[in-house]
Design a protein around this motif. Sequence first.
Motif, short mmCIF file in Angstrom:
data_model
loop_
_atom_site.label_atom_id
_atom_site.label_comp_id
_atom_site.label_asym_id
_atom_site.label_seq_id
_atom_site.Cartn_x
_atom_site.Cartn_y
_atom_site.Cartn_z
N ALA A 102 -19.32 17.46 -31.97
CA ALA A 102 -18.84 18.55 -31.12
C ALA A 102 -18.41 18.06 -29.73
O ALA A 102 -17.75 18.80 -29.00
CB ALA A 102 -19.93 19.60 -30.97
N ALA A 103 -18.76 16.84 -29.37
CA ALA A 103 -18.43 16.32 -28.04
C ALA A 103 -16.92 16.13 -27.91
O ALA A 103 -16.27 15.67 -28.85
CB ALA A 103 -19.15 15.00 -27.79
N PRO A 104 -16.39 16.48 -26.75
CA PRO A 104 -14.95 16.28 -26.56
C PRO A 104 -14.60 14.78 -26.56
O PRO A 104 -15.36 13.96 -26.10
CB PRO A 104 -14.67 16.90 -25.19
CG PRO A 104 -16.00 17.07 -24.53
CD PRO A 104 -17.05 17.04 -25.59
N GLU A 154 -25.99 13.89 -34.72
CA GLU A 154 -24.68 13.83 -35.39
C GLU A 154 -23.84 15.07 -35.06
O GLU A 154 -22.65 14.97 -34.81
CB GLU A 154 -24.86 13.71 -36.91
CG GLU A 154 -25.39 12.38 -37.37
CD GLU A 154 -24.35 11.28 -37.26
OE1 GLU A 154 -23.16 11.51 -37.55
OE2 GLU A 154 -24.73 10.16 -36.87
N LEU A 155 -24.48 16.22 -35.06
CA LEU A 155 -23.81 17.47 -34.75
C LEU A 155 -23.27 17.46 -33.32
O LEU A 155 -22.13 17.81 -33.06
CB LEU A 155 -24.75 18.65 -34.96
CG LEU A 155 -24.17 20.04 -34.70
CD1 LEU A 155 -23.04 20.34 -35.67
CD2 LEU A 155 -25.27 21.07 -34.80
#
Length: 92
Positions: A88-90, A83-84
């Motif tokens: 954080a993925a663009p 989930e983190l």
Amino acid sequence: MDDELWELIEPLLWPWPEQVSGLKPVLYRLCPQGILCVLSNDISWQLLPLEKGFRSGQTCWRGPGRWHEADVIAQAYHLLLAELHAAAAPAR
């Protein structure tokens, strides 16, 4: 623990076994919250605040051992890590 985090973790947890010795059941959500309280406040299990409904630190302390034996801790870790990373993925 907010509702969104609880919704991720709750499916990994199993119901408490039938109560013995006439003890009242503990709200399952309180155990992970108690663990987070101990870790974030750097306190011992015995100092969990009763007024927040934790009852006894012993109750919250037993949960992680049971969950570790059943691989729940590792599953929760990997789920939350995924989930983190997703958050954080663009955006594409």
